[in-house]
Design an enzyme around this catalytic site. Structure first.
Site, PDB file in Angstrom:
ATOM      1  N   LYS A 128      36.699  -4.713  -2.981  1.00  0.00           N
ATOM      2  CA  LYS A 128      36.414  -4.538  -4.403  1.00  0.00           C
ATOM      3  C   LYS A 128      37.504  -3.687  -5.075  1.00  0.00           C
ATOM      4  CE  LYS A 128      32.250  -2.871  -6.859  1.00  0.00           C
ATOM      5  NZ  LYS A 128      31.033  -2.071  -6.609  1.00  0.00           N
ATOM      6  N   SER A 202      26.905  -3.984  -8.423  1.00  0.00           N
ATOM      7  CA  SER A 202      28.248  -3.928  -8.941  1.00  0.00           C
ATOM      8  C   SER A 202      29.273  -4.699  -8.118  1.00  0.00           C
ATOM      9  CB  SER A 202      28.707  -2.474  -9.033  1.00  0.00           C
ATOM     10  OG  SER A 202      28.785  -1.897  -7.755  1.00  0.00           O
ATOM     11  N   SER A 229      24.104  -2.037  -5.427  1.00  0.00           N
ATOM     12  CA  SER A 229      25.416  -2.654  -5.640  1.00  0.00           C
ATOM     13  C   SER A 229      25.913  -3.481  -4.477  1.00  0.00           C
ATOM     14  CB  SER A 229      26.451  -1.573  -5.968  1.00  0.00           C
ATOM     15  OG  SER A 229      26.326  -1.174  -7.306  1.00  0.00           O
TER      16      SER A 229
END
Lengths: 539, 539
Positions: A128, A202, A229
């Site tokens: 990420k 997320s 997330s």
């Protein structure tokens, strides 16, 4: 001096991404126009048969075996995943940067080594954007931070030392505090099973990428899982996701607006295409004794367990506030039946005031009323997105607190945690103590865009810091999962969730569940998942 | 309605104490007037030979064996410790309440059981007032809180379930944040070796009582050890004291002005007359799996280690700010020589910016500038004592912070912790990594009253959360420990400490050292202490 608008700044980040994607060689062929609802058929259409085979048929364990036995080069594998990631970007918009040259160079180097450099020798891994990466910029989805440097990241370093190849960085939402994935830099990342649905957040880019098999294993980045997330994207995209107890693996490296706040702890965790890959991730990391570098970590190696006596499983049919959608209930019924048939004891889980848990945890997310999380948005002038408003402004218990009010909330937190521990221990009064809970990961399958507005199914286990693993169970079924038109919602949140549902809207969406254990019982949760999946007739 | 002054309220607490002491049967004979400098000769003078033998010659392990084998009743033992505690009170003013009737009743009950109820069957245990006790009041040395109820206390409950007899509660200082023991309720508790010196704090009553052998094992109470509250009293009074890594044993139950603040963690810890009793304490507690009740705890049983290859020990001769007094340096020289003679590797420890550590930890003690700690003092109108002013008002980095400044300080803390971890790991570059540090517990032997104004020798290991055990080494020697008149202090704190010293002022004081290990290495620290004491020719 020319003033840079936020739009110009965001364009710069997109230019960087596009330049990185332009290196794909050979370039991808043209995609269908319009794009189909589900992106799952695209790889077969656009990749070579060999690329498709390599990226579709194996998990990380199988690939590592082939790499170790030299029946496969890291370069060939990396090129295949690079092209599949580029395709995923074209289909669902999940990439912030493709590391074409660097990844191939790294892969070639690894191929040239006479011996494997470590347990991940030659394996391509996605990360990420929010997580940062040495030598690269790191904006954590804030326009204001575009162009800033990444910090040190011991977790990245551990995996790199273990021999991995970093090849792609992925998207996250504004503030990193959405269970969806939308920001003012790259726009919206969509679900690879149904583009009308969210991939979750997320770690939305990661979820979408693993869900597209553009990665066999990707790392949840910044903020880690502090409210869902890792788990929401894993669930929405039909892959495995593991949120360990906090402080078992290093968190350092992610870019954070609220660094230093330690009243609810985030943790990284893997999203993977197989259960065993979670073990590989945990073992690889903990074998490096990360506590020697990050002294905040618990000193405990990864010590896999085996379940030797039949499990006692409690099913949380509802959290007592919002009733899950029909496919989630069916998934629980099917898993419960399989567990019973395999000789396990299955009981109902009585949720203990989960509404209160949300009040506490939402307050603890933003003890400054959201000021720090919003500051970079205000700084650049980028618009505040609706789901940012939802979480920072529309939650009754999110408010600016002074130090003593904040400590008071921490006392409430501790009291709730203790009450929940007693509640769990009490299950032993009628025989064996419950080993694990099986529960919805989220109140439905992947939500329609802008509707992921009920966090407590995931945030509950952050407040309690209980380890949780997400596993795919089934898909929304147009015939079995009819809407219960007779259901009368019991409150506003329940009504909102109930009205969202129709089998048509959620067509093709994966349905996942969570296995939850008591704090620090990470290995037990993984062992229980194995037993549960065996009961389901899986490997 | 009559208004109660703080003096009247304090008198009530003293009346309760005095009433409890009036039950001593037979009453103590008259004490010498004036009291001698050292109280160590009093027990032989005032107790029966049997009481003296029982309270003087055995540690908890030996007493438990006699109790288990029924060569001794709990009632006889409890009566002996009750009378010795009453004597300690008369000599050094360390008791807030003697539990005469309850303790004897409990002891009789235990004697009547056909089988031991647990590993502590029949053993009398003392507890700091601040720690609270079911059914009793709990004021934590604040006048304002006199008469308030105790909360639940799982640690107390665990030991009670293991069969102990609670028989006495002991004093602490105002705010519990002094390394001495003085408050407006009971006045000053003094050192049992030299009444001109402090017993230390915050567990000063416990230190003095164990130092008088009025207890074989007493528990550190409220606030636990957050800056030296177990270790300073243990060191000053010549007994063992153990500060485990935080979150290994439950802390709940102590009465706290700043509950909910979790940026530096306190921990309870035992003060005992023998090393093995520390093991007994840890094992008894952790065998009860306290993490099932207090989910904030680390899940790890007590797993004693043995040292099998020669230790590499680093000696911290000074923290780089304040040079320890001559007896402390001599103690380190003697222990270092013994370790070398036993085949261990002994190197110097390079302290890493301990001044910065004090800035960080003192700021984290009072992120509200001391408001919460001072509020109960202001409420009752009792005077603010000089050492309270010292710690809340006179430290440059103690200030009222807003939430973001507070988080910033937590980030500094984490950075310092990581730097120290790297610093320790680096010792492996020249061979084996350092196993443990031996260092001063405090910059001298027990300080003269009102002079315990340098915390960093203890607080350093709270900031880092490193397990630390204190052990007695020697006594101040009038001939060997001459003042170094040629020494030129390097700063104001160093000058203050240097000027305090003369061998005469510290006559008779015990000199202790600390063994420190990396975070979570609790069992290793205890194993290292055993090896070190063996090298010193002890059992």
């Amino acid at each position: 001096m020319a003033i840079t608008t936020w739009q110009e700044k965001a364009q710069k980040a997109r230019n960087l991404r596009d330049a990185s994607l332009s290196k794909v060689d050979p370039p991808l062929g043209p995609l269908p126009d319009p794009l189909p609802l589900s992106s799952q058929g695209l790889p077969k259409l656009l990749l070579t048969p060999r690329e498709y085979e390599l990226t579709q048929n194996y998990d990380a364990i199988a690939l590592l075996k082939m790499l170790r036995e030299k029946t496969l080069t890291s370069e060939e594998l990396t090129r295949a995943f690079l092209r599949r990631a580029a395709l995923a970007q074209a289909a669902v918009n999940c990439v912030t940067e493709l590391m074409w040259n660097e990844a191939i160079e790294r892969a070639k180097y690894l191929d040239s080594c006479p011996e494997p450099v470590g347990p991940l020798h030659g394996l391509p891994i996605s990360v990420k954007e929010h997580h940062g990466m040495t030598g690269k910029t790191n904006h954590a989805s804030y326009v204001a931070w575009i162009g800033e440097d990444s910090g040190l990241n011991p977790l990245n370093d551990s995996l790199y030392n273990a021999g991995c190849v970093y090849y792609v960085r992925t998207t996250g939402p504004q503030t990193l505090m959405h269970l969806e994935c939308n920001n003012n830099i790259y726009g919206r990342t969509v679900n690879p099973w149904n583009r009308n649905l969210t991939c979750g957040g997320s770690s939305g880019g990661e979820g979408a990428l693993v869900g597209m098999r553009g990665s066999v294993w990707y790392l949840q980045g910044l903020g880690g899982d502090i409210g869902g997330s890792v788990r929401a994207p894993a669930s929405n995209c039909g892959v495995y996701g593991f949120k360990p107890t906090a402080k078992r693996i290093p968190l350092k490296g992610m870019k954070a607006a609220m660094a230093g706040k330690d009243s609810v702890l985030a943790t990284f965790g893997p999203l993977t295409v197989s259960r065993d890959t979670i073990h590989l991730f945990m073992k690889t990391l903990l074998d490096e004794e990360p506590w020697r570098l990050d002294p905040s970590l618990t000193v405990k190696p990864w010590t896999p367990e085996k379940i030797t006596t039949p499990l006692k499983i409690a099913i949380e049919w509802s959290d007592g506030v919002v009733k899950p959608h029909p496919p989630v209930i069916r998934a629980m019924q099917e898993v419960a039946a399989a567990c019973k048939a395999a000789g396990m004891e299955v009981v109902d889980w009585e949720p203990l005031d989960h509404a209160k848990a949300w009040d506490i945890v939402s307050g603890l997310y933003f003890p400054d009323g959201g000021e720090a999380a919003l500051a970079p948005i205000i700084e650049s002038g980028e618009p505040i997105l609706p789901l940012t408003k939802f979480i920072t402004e529309e939650q009754p218990n999110v408010k600016k607190r002074d130090m003593h009010q904040y400590w008071g909330l921490c006392v409430e937190r501790d009291g709730y945690r203790e009450a929940y521990a007693r509640h769990w221990s009490k299950t032993a009064e009628t025989g064996k103590e419950v080993d694990v809970i099986i529960c919805p990961t989220t109140p439905g399958a992947a939500p329609l865009h802008e509707t992921a507005r009920y966090w407590p199914y995931t945030s509950q286990w952050n407040l309690l810091d209980y380890p949780t693993v997400v596993f795919p169970v089934t898909f929304v079924d147009q015939e079995k999962d009819l809407k219960d038109e007779s259901y009368v919602p019991t409150n506003e949140q329940d009504k909102y969730n109930h009205e969202l549902y129709s089998p048509e809207a959620y067509a093709g969406a994966p349905v996942s569940l969570s296995v939850v254990g008591r704090r620090y019982m990470d290995e037990k949760v993984m062992a229980a998942l194995e037993a549960i999946e065996h009961a389901m007739g899986r490997e």
